[in-house]
Enzyme design. Sequence first.
Site, mmCIF file in Angstrom:
data_model
loop_
_atom_site.group_PDB
_atom_site.id
_atom_site.type_symbol
_atom_site.label_atom_id
_atom_site.label_comp_id
_atom_site.label_asym_id
_atom_site.label_seq_id
_atom_site.Cartn_x
_atom_site.Cartn_y
_atom_site.Cartn_z
ATOM 1 N N ASN A 189 -20.775 10.308 -3.390
ATOM 2 C CA ASN A 189 -21.712 11.191 -2.934
ATOM 3 C C ASN A 189 -22.093 12.641 -2.375
ATOM 4 O OD1 ASN A 189 -23.502 10.163 0.095
ATOM 5 N ND2 ASN A 189 -21.403 8.969 -0.871
ATOM 6 N N GLY A 242 -25.381 13.899 2.950
ATOM 7 C CA GLY A 242 -25.932 14.399 4.149
ATOM 8 C C GLY A 242 -26.827 13.928 5.040
ATOM 9 N N CYS A 302 -18.231 12.131 8.287
ATOM 10 C CA CYS A 302 -18.891 11.523 7.083
ATOM 11 C C CYS A 302 -18.136 13.030 6.297
ATOM 12 C CB CYS A 302 -20.646 12.419 7.130
ATOM 13 S SG CYS A 302 -21.081 12.786 6.021
ATOM 14 N N GLY A 355 -14.092 -0.325 -1.306
ATOM 15 C CA GLY A 355 -14.279 -1.300 -2.927
ATOM 16 C C GLY A 355 -14.462 -2.468 -2.878
ATOM 17 N N GLY A 392 -19.567 -1.539 0.473
ATOM 18 C CA GLY A 392 -20.587 -0.504 0.430
ATOM 19 C C GLY A 392 -21.226 -0.236 -1.109
HETATM 20 C C1 SIN Z 1 -23.358 10.755 4.156
HETATM 21 O O1 SIN Z 1 -25.070 10.286 4.256
HETATM 22 O O2 SIN Z 1 -23.450 12.054 3.231
HETATM 23 C C2 SIN Z 1 -22.687 9.669 3.612
HETATM 24 C C3 SIN Z 1 -22.614 9.334 5.316
HETATM 25 C C4 SIN Z 1 -20.846 8.581 5.409
HETATM 26 O O3 SIN Z 1 -20.158 9.375 4.355
HETATM 27 O O4 SIN Z 1 -20.696 9.157 6.517
#
Ligand code: SIN
Length: 311
Positions: free
Chosen positions: A69, A72, A131, A253, A274
């Site tokens: 993913n 952001g 993140c 995981g 998650g």
């Molecule tokens: C995201 O919103 O990009 C994911 C959040 C994260 O990995 O901390």
Amino acid sequence: MVDMKISLCGVQLDNPVIPASGTFGYGREFAELYDINMLGTFSFKGTTGKRRFGNPTPRIAECREGLINSVGLQNPGVDSVIGEELPALAKVFSKPVMANVSGFSIEEYVSVALKLAAQKQVGWIELNISCPNVHNGGMVFGTDPKQAAEVVGAVRKALDSQKASGGSRPLIVKLSPNVTDLAEIAFACEDAGADGLTLINTLQGMRIDLKTGRPVIANRIGGFSGPAVMPVALRMVYQVYERVRIPIIGCGGVSSAEDVLEMMLAGATAVQVGSANLVNPYACRDIIEALPETMKKYGIETLSDITGGAH
Ligand code: SIN
């Protein structure tokens, strides 16, 4: 009857299962599917000072045994979370919730943490310094022990200053696996005043579309999560457990009751689930329902007794 209760930084949970931030929104959609009060708690979507649209699409790439993913940090901003999400959540969830705080500067982390810690419904602040999908924030703080200590220390100090008014909360720090020595960063966070750690956020990864010859994800690189990550997360929980004294929430995981037991034996006090929520929205419910039988199968009466048992 088995005992699944655990204590996380002084707050009692009925069981150790916690949906991870970014996979459970602010709880509302899941509350339409099952009674989310059966959860230990859940960690809500990473929240920043201002509303964020997030990264350009495509933001998701499927993989064998997981997904990448690059969302952001899309979120409505802290004031909307307080004004709209938390009141809506109060109608369907009566337990303390974990507030995931994200940011791009120390000032932003401090201000969002202070606002959320002052809310009655919030039980813990989970400081997301890991993140991988934003520039100038997130993982930048979590990949260097000095910077990690700086932001954790600043939030700690701010939360302590709100203690008298009841606006302080345990401070849990969510760390990135995209480092050489996670134990060193974990120790720096503990030293700077963290009350607990969440290990781990996603691993950086990418995929290429063979038809276009270009990266699948618009941002090119994203965070990889899913069952394939579990042995890496487990190894990191195991190593960090030997370095710190504060509780660890194992994350990465986890998709079965057996995975929960493994994480706890490695050193986790609680466990976050998650991507499994994205594959099966009932994943946490199913894991909690399977835990008593799985504990019995392995002769475990009191779940909290097994934390760190593999050492
Ligand atoms: C995201 O919103 O990009 C994911 C959040 C994260 O990995 O901390």
